[in-house]
Design an enzyme around this catalytic site. Structure first.
Site, PDB file in Angstrom:
ATOM      1  N   GLU A 243       0.875  -1.174   0.000  1.00 42.00           N
ATOM      2  CA  GLU A 243       0.000   0.000   0.000  1.00 42.00           C
ATOM      3  C   GLU A 243       0.908   1.217   0.000  1.00 42.00           C
ATOM      4  OE1 GLU A 243      -1.664   3.140   0.391  1.00 42.00           O
ATOM      5  OE2 GLU A 243      -1.592   2.710   2.538  1.00 42.00           O
ATOM      6  N   CYS A 277      -2.130   8.849   3.121  1.00 41.97           N
ATOM      7  CA  CYS A 277      -1.893   8.421   1.738  1.00 41.97           C
ATOM      8  C   CYS A 277      -3.081   8.737   0.844  1.00 41.97           C
ATOM      9  CB  CYS A 277      -1.556   6.934   1.693  1.00 41.97           C
ATOM     10  SG  CYS A 277      -2.740   5.894   2.553  1.00 41.97           S
TER      11      CYS A 277
END
Length: 486
Positions: A243, A277
């Site tokens: 990720e 993020c």
């Protein structure tokens, strides 16, 4: 004693490393890193413990995981405080993170049963049974922005599935990891089931390259994730879940409630000092008077955002970035964009030397020819003015990343049009794009991930399917195959 190996706290034998509160330079934690030899000891401990942990059965493993949940509940105030001190995030935010760690237990149990449980059905060939088995020993690499919640989201489903873990947290947030392991220890976790190795790059490299791990779960930068992807390309027997963040777009189109739109833009771009993020990095606003009015409101609201230390009262919206280095990096990113021809609408400034405190920035990059496709991991939002909807979507897709995206629009038809064309793993409508449900998968495409979505789908990469055809006794078929006689 800051390494946890085979159920024992031991001293690191590497070089000294220090964790510093980024808002005031107070030393939070100081110790020595784990050496490659200690990493090997941790992997060996995990390997030795793995089969017994698996054979404990799901209910036995669940009892310990639930005891850990109870420890989190009893110590959530301390967890929130430690996260705040190490990351610089305000206390209202870290209290939410501590709560999310508790909530992750129930979500992970539900995901285990739904995604990787056992099922069976009768077929003409026999009883078809689907089971799932753990990979074995997995490495978990944690990030600094959510040092409790994100590694917790790998560790809990990994343990429920029957894996054992070697956990390497960010060197910027070691105290949070240490507290997590102390709570696991209080929960009665058997020796070797989770092992903690604290350290910097060399510790991480030793763990990632260790031949006896069966998988690696990583949350962090695209650069490091791509290095790991290349490293594991020749080893298909190991599971790799990545990720890696994004250069996330948010489009504004025909919104009547501009105050609500401004709120969602701010929540998308500046929460956690832009260190999520999923944060919006690019904002697409229509050309013309309507877009001008929206930007005018946005500029005024950004200038009112309160920034301050984690423990300031009244609480700020934005705390510190993770370090002074990170703060200087955002100032430099802004300078680079200005040199390319961008126009500053609200200047990002380094508020206090020696800290990670910065003010939020807004910069108009419309017309910049060679706009960098970079994830500027901080509170700097780039504005692009567009003429028509198709142009906005095309520009939004002009990125190698694909984590989150969103649109603020009153028309459902506009959302459907956008949803069909945008390339991202998380797509929100009339909600901040930093909002994601733990009951849904979390992940992106392109440079944002490798199709191993986390959150509710973390169960998928924590176990592999085992398909069986079974019968209670050996028996001859009613008719033998041609050419056979018995």
């Amino acid at each position: 004693m800051t390494q946890f190996i085979e159920g024992k706290w031991v001293a690191g034998l590497g070089h000294e490393v220090t964790s510093i509160n980024p808002a005031n330079q107070e030393v939070i934690w100081n110790s020595k890193t784990a050496t490659p030899e200690q990493v090997s000891q941790a992997v060996d401990a995990a390997r030795n413990a793995q089969f017994d942990w698996f054979m404990l059965g799901f209910e036995g493993r669940l009892a310990i995981v639930e005891a850990y949940r109870d420890q989190l509940e009893a110590n959530k105030a301390e967890m929130a405080e430690v996260i705040a001190q190490e990351t610089g995030k305000p206390q209202w935010e870290t209290a939410t993170e501590a709560g999310a760690m508790i909530g992750k237990i129930g979500l992970s149990v539900a995901a285990y049963h739904k995604r990787t449980g056992t099922s069976e059905s009768e077929t003409p060939a026999g009883r078809a049974v689907l089971r799932h088995k753990p990979h074995g020993v997995v490495a978990v690499f944690g990030p600094y922005n959510f040092p409790g919640h994100l590694p917790n989201g790998h560790i809990v489903p990994a343990l429920l599935a029957g894996n054992t873990v070697v956990f390497k947290p960010s060197e910027l947030t070691p105290k949070v990891a240490e507290l997590m392991l102390k709570l696991w220890e209080k929960a009665g976790l058997p020796a070797g089931v989770i092992n903690l190795v604290q350290g910097e790059v060399e510790t991480g490299k030793a763990l990632a390259a260790h031949p006896q791990i069966d998988g690696l779960f990583f949350t962090g930068s695209s650069r490091t994730g791509h290095i790991l992807h290349q490293q594991y390309a020749g080893d298909p027997g190991k599971i790799l879940a990545l990720e890696m963040g994004g250069n996330n777009p948010l489009i504004i189109k025909d919104v009547a409630d501009t105050k609500a739109a401004v709120h969602d833009i701010i929540q998308s771009a500046y929460i956690s000092a832009g260190q999520r993020c999923t944060c919006a990095r690019r904002l697409y606003v229509e050309k013309g008077a309507t877009g001008d009015a929206l930007l005018e409101q946005l500029v005024a609201a950004i200038k009112q955002i309160k920034v301050g230390p984690w423990n300031a009262q009244p609480q700020p919206f934005m705390g510190s970035m993770i370090s002074e280095t990170a703060a200087k990096g955002m100032v430099e990113a802004q300078r680079n964009l200005l040199n390319l021809g961008a126009n500053s609408l609200v200047e990002l400034t380094h508020i206090e030397a020696g800290t990670g405190l910065v003010s939020p920035g807004l910069i108009d990059v419309t017309g910049v020819i060679e706009l960098p496709d970079e994830e500027y991991f901080g509170p700097l939002l780039q504005v692009v003015r567009y003429s028509d909807f198709d142009e906005a979507i095309k520009l939004a897709n002009t990125t190698r990343y694909g984590l989150s995206a969103g649109i603020l629009a009153d028309s459902r038809e506009d959302y459907d049009y956008f949803l069909a064309r945008i390339r991202a793993g998380i797509v929100n409508w009339n909600k901040q794009i930093t909002g994601a449900s733990g009951a849904a998968p979390f992940g992106g495409v392109g440079a944002s991930g490798n199709h191993r979505a986390s959150a509710f789908y973390a169960a998928d990469y924590c176990a592999y399917p085992v398909a069986s055809v079974e019968a209670d006794a050996v028996s001859l078929p009613a008719t033998l195959s041609p050419g056979l006689s018995l």
